[in-house]
Design a protein around this motif. Structure first.
Motif, PDB file in Angstrom:
ATOM      1  N   ARG A  90       0.852  -1.221  -0.084  1.00 29.58           N
ATOM      2  CA  ARG A  90       0.126   0.124   0.023  1.00 29.58           C
ATOM      3  C   ARG A  90       0.791   1.229  -0.035  1.00 29.58           C
ATOM      4  O   ARG A  90       2.001   0.978   0.433  1.00 29.58           O
ATOM      5  CB  ARG A  90      -0.888  -0.132   1.304  1.00 29.58           C
ATOM      6  N   PRO A  91       0.135   2.380  -0.296  1.00 29.10           N
ATOM      7  CA  PRO A  91       1.338   3.645  -0.554  1.00 29.10           C
ATOM      8  C   PRO A  91       1.859   3.953   0.765  1.00 29.10           C
ATOM      9  O   PRO A  91       1.325   3.805   1.857  1.00 29.10           O
ATOM     10  CB  PRO A  91      -0.031   4.568  -1.209  1.00 29.10           C
ATOM     11  N   THR A  92       3.160   4.640   0.689  1.00 31.89           N
ATOM     12  CA  THR A  92       3.770   5.078   1.804  1.00 31.89           C
ATOM     13  C   THR A  92       2.930   6.531   2.459  1.00 31.89           C
ATOM     14  O   THR A  92       2.444   7.130   1.581  1.00 31.89           O
ATOM     15  CB  THR A  92       4.981   5.537   1.628  1.00 31.89           C
TER      16      THR A  92
ATOM     17  N   ARG B  25       7.539   8.414   4.472  1.00 32.08           N
ATOM     18  CA  ARG B  25       8.838   8.951   3.633  1.00 32.08           C
ATOM     19  C   ARG B  25       9.806   9.773   4.230  1.00 32.08           C
ATOM     20  O   ARG B  25      10.936   9.667   3.748  1.00 32.08           O
ATOM     21  CB  ARG B  25       8.130   9.534   2.298  1.00 32.08           C
TER      22      ARG B  25
ATOM     23  N   VAL C 219       7.857   1.167  -4.905  1.00 34.75           N
ATOM     24  CA  VAL C 219       6.703   1.042  -5.542  1.00 34.75           C
ATOM     25  C   VAL C 219       5.719   0.274  -5.045  1.00 34.75           C
ATOM     26  O   VAL C 219       5.979  -0.524  -4.382  1.00 34.75           O
ATOM     27  CB  VAL C 219       6.985   0.439  -7.100  1.00 34.75           C
ATOM     28  N   VAL C 220       4.382   0.837  -5.150  1.00 32.55           N
ATOM     29  CA  VAL C 220       3.263  -0.145  -4.766  1.00 32.55           C
ATOM     30  C   VAL C 220       2.925  -0.953  -5.878  1.00 32.55           C
ATOM     31  O   VAL C 220       2.795  -0.866  -6.887  1.00 32.55           O
ATOM     32  CB  VAL C 220       2.161   0.825  -4.642  1.00 32.55           C
TER      33      VAL C 220
ATOM     34  N   ASP D 271       0.220  -0.575  -8.364  1.00 36.74           N
ATOM     35  CA  ASP D 271       0.685   0.790  -9.419  1.00 36.74           C
ATOM     36  C   ASP D 271       1.452   0.221 -10.513  1.00 36.74           C
ATOM     37  O   ASP D 271       1.840   0.981 -11.649  1.00 36.74           O
ATOM     38  CB  ASP D 271       1.523   1.897  -8.754  1.00 36.74           C
TER      39      ASP D 271
ATOM     40  N   THR E 109       3.845   4.673 -11.668  1.00 36.60           N
ATOM     41  CA  THR E 109       4.109   5.812 -10.273  1.00 36.60           C
ATOM     42  C   THR E 109       5.193   5.134  -9.455  1.00 36.60           C
ATOM     43  O   THR E 109       5.364   3.932  -9.153  1.00 36.60           O
ATOM     44  CB  THR E 109       2.870   5.899  -9.776  1.00 36.60           C
ATOM     45  N   CYS E 110       6.266   6.245  -9.267  1.00 35.29           N
ATOM     46  CA  CYS E 110       7.387   5.799  -8.386  1.00 35.29           C
ATOM     47  C   CYS E 110       6.692   6.251  -6.927  1.00 35.29           C
ATOM     48  O   CYS E 110       6.253   7.601  -6.815  1.00 35.29           O
ATOM     49  CB  CYS E 110       8.624   6.626  -8.643  1.00 35.29           C
ATOM     50  N   ASP E 111       6.517   5.562  -5.960  1.00 31.59           N
ATOM     51  CA  ASP E 111       5.928   6.101  -4.414  1.00 31.59           C
ATOM     52  C   ASP E 111       6.935   6.865  -3.892  1.00 31.59           C
ATOM     53  O   ASP E 111       6.595   7.727  -3.001  1.00 31.59           O
ATOM     54  CB  ASP E 111       5.467   4.978  -3.720  1.00 31.59           C
TER      55      ASP E 111
ATOM     56  N   PRO F  80       4.955  10.647  -4.164  1.00 32.21           N
ATOM     57  CA  PRO F  80       4.565   9.897  -5.381  1.00 32.21           C
ATOM     58  C   PRO F  80       4.401  10.646  -6.591  1.00 32.21           C
ATOM     59  O   PRO F  80       3.942  11.764  -6.435  1.00 32.21           O
ATOM     60  CB  PRO F  80       3.192   9.194  -4.931  1.00 32.21           C
TER      61      PRO F  80
END
Length: 256
Positions: A50-52, A57, A84-85, A88, A97-99, A118
């Motif tokens: 899941r996204p950070t 970060r 990366v997620v 994504d 997408t780079c998270d 991101p």
């Protein structure tokens, strides 16, 4: 810092700052393409579920600044770390997408308090391709279990898209720009992703004689065989060499 230390230093750091989300951690780049050189980054890709969050970060930035060092420093190797997620990048779509991104060229921004956010990143196309080819997990399953293959057309598209940004850094990051241009040319012409020194080996005999000393010096510095010094005839030859490489890239891209 050789690859085994990545397991000892960075894996606990990542599990501590990204608890319960890390699916896989993968080596790529020089560590898997002939070995780390004096000026090589230690390249890692982290796949998370899941996204950070912004605090995560920022914590990653603070922790990585402690273990990563400037290029050429023998006590602390520079780390380039991308998160990366999985959702994504699998299924694949362009641009991915780079998270999160950490690299030493951004240290001054980090020290001013900038925290990466991101964002779309075409550069992930060659990076994910290298990760899949290297198949070098430090944690988790083989990368093919988490990542989708990158279509060859998107790989070519991505590396060509990065050329204008590269040439904009020619004066401040001369060695890396020249070697990366040679690497892009090599990949477009052969389909293979080589280390920077191997790409220079491929490109050198294909360069006009007047451009060879410039790329040869960049290669020698990368390998630690020469001190980095751009002056005299080398300095005056940098831009013509880069311009030749860019034209070769454009010719290969148009020939596809």
């Amino acid at each position: 810092m050789p690859a085994p230390d990545a397991r000892h230093l960075l894996l606990p750091l990542l599990h501590r700052t990204l608890p319960d989300t890390v699916l896989g951690i993968y080596l790529h780049g020089s560590a898997t393409l002939g070995g780390l050189r004096l000026h090589s980054d230690l390249d890692l890709l982290v796949v998370v579920s899941r996204p950070t969050t912004r605090p995560q970060r920022r914590a990653l930035v603070e922790e990585l600044m402690k273990v990563s060092g400037p290029p050429g420093q023998r006590s602390r190797r520079p780390v380039e770390l991308i998160v990366v997620v999985q959702d994504d990048v699998r299924p694949w779509r362009y641009p991915p997408t780079c998270d999160f991104l950490y690299g030493e060229w951004l240290r001054e921004e980090y020290e001013r308090g900038v925290t990466p956010a991101p964002e779309p990143s075409p550069d992930l196309a060659p990076l994910l391709t290298m990760v899949l080819l290297a198949d070098a997990p430090l944690y988790g399953p083989p990368p093919a279990d988490l990542l989708a293959p990158v279509p060859h057309a998107d790989l070519r598209r991505a590396i060509v898209a990065g050329v204008p940004g590269l040439t904009g850094d020619l004066d401040t990051d001369t060695r890396n720009v020249l070697l990366t241009l040679a690497r892009i040319w090599t990949t477009l012409a052969t389909g293979a992703i080589r280390s920077k020194d191997a790409a220079a080996d491929w490109a050198l005999p294909r360069l006009p004689a007047e451009h060879r000393p410039v790329l040869a010096h960049a290669r020698a510095v990368y390998l630690g065989d020469e001190a980095e010094r751009w002056d005299g005839t080398l300095l005056s030859g940098v831009r013509p060499c880069a311009e030749f490489l860019v034209r070769a890239i454009e010719d290969e891209a148009q020939a596809a």
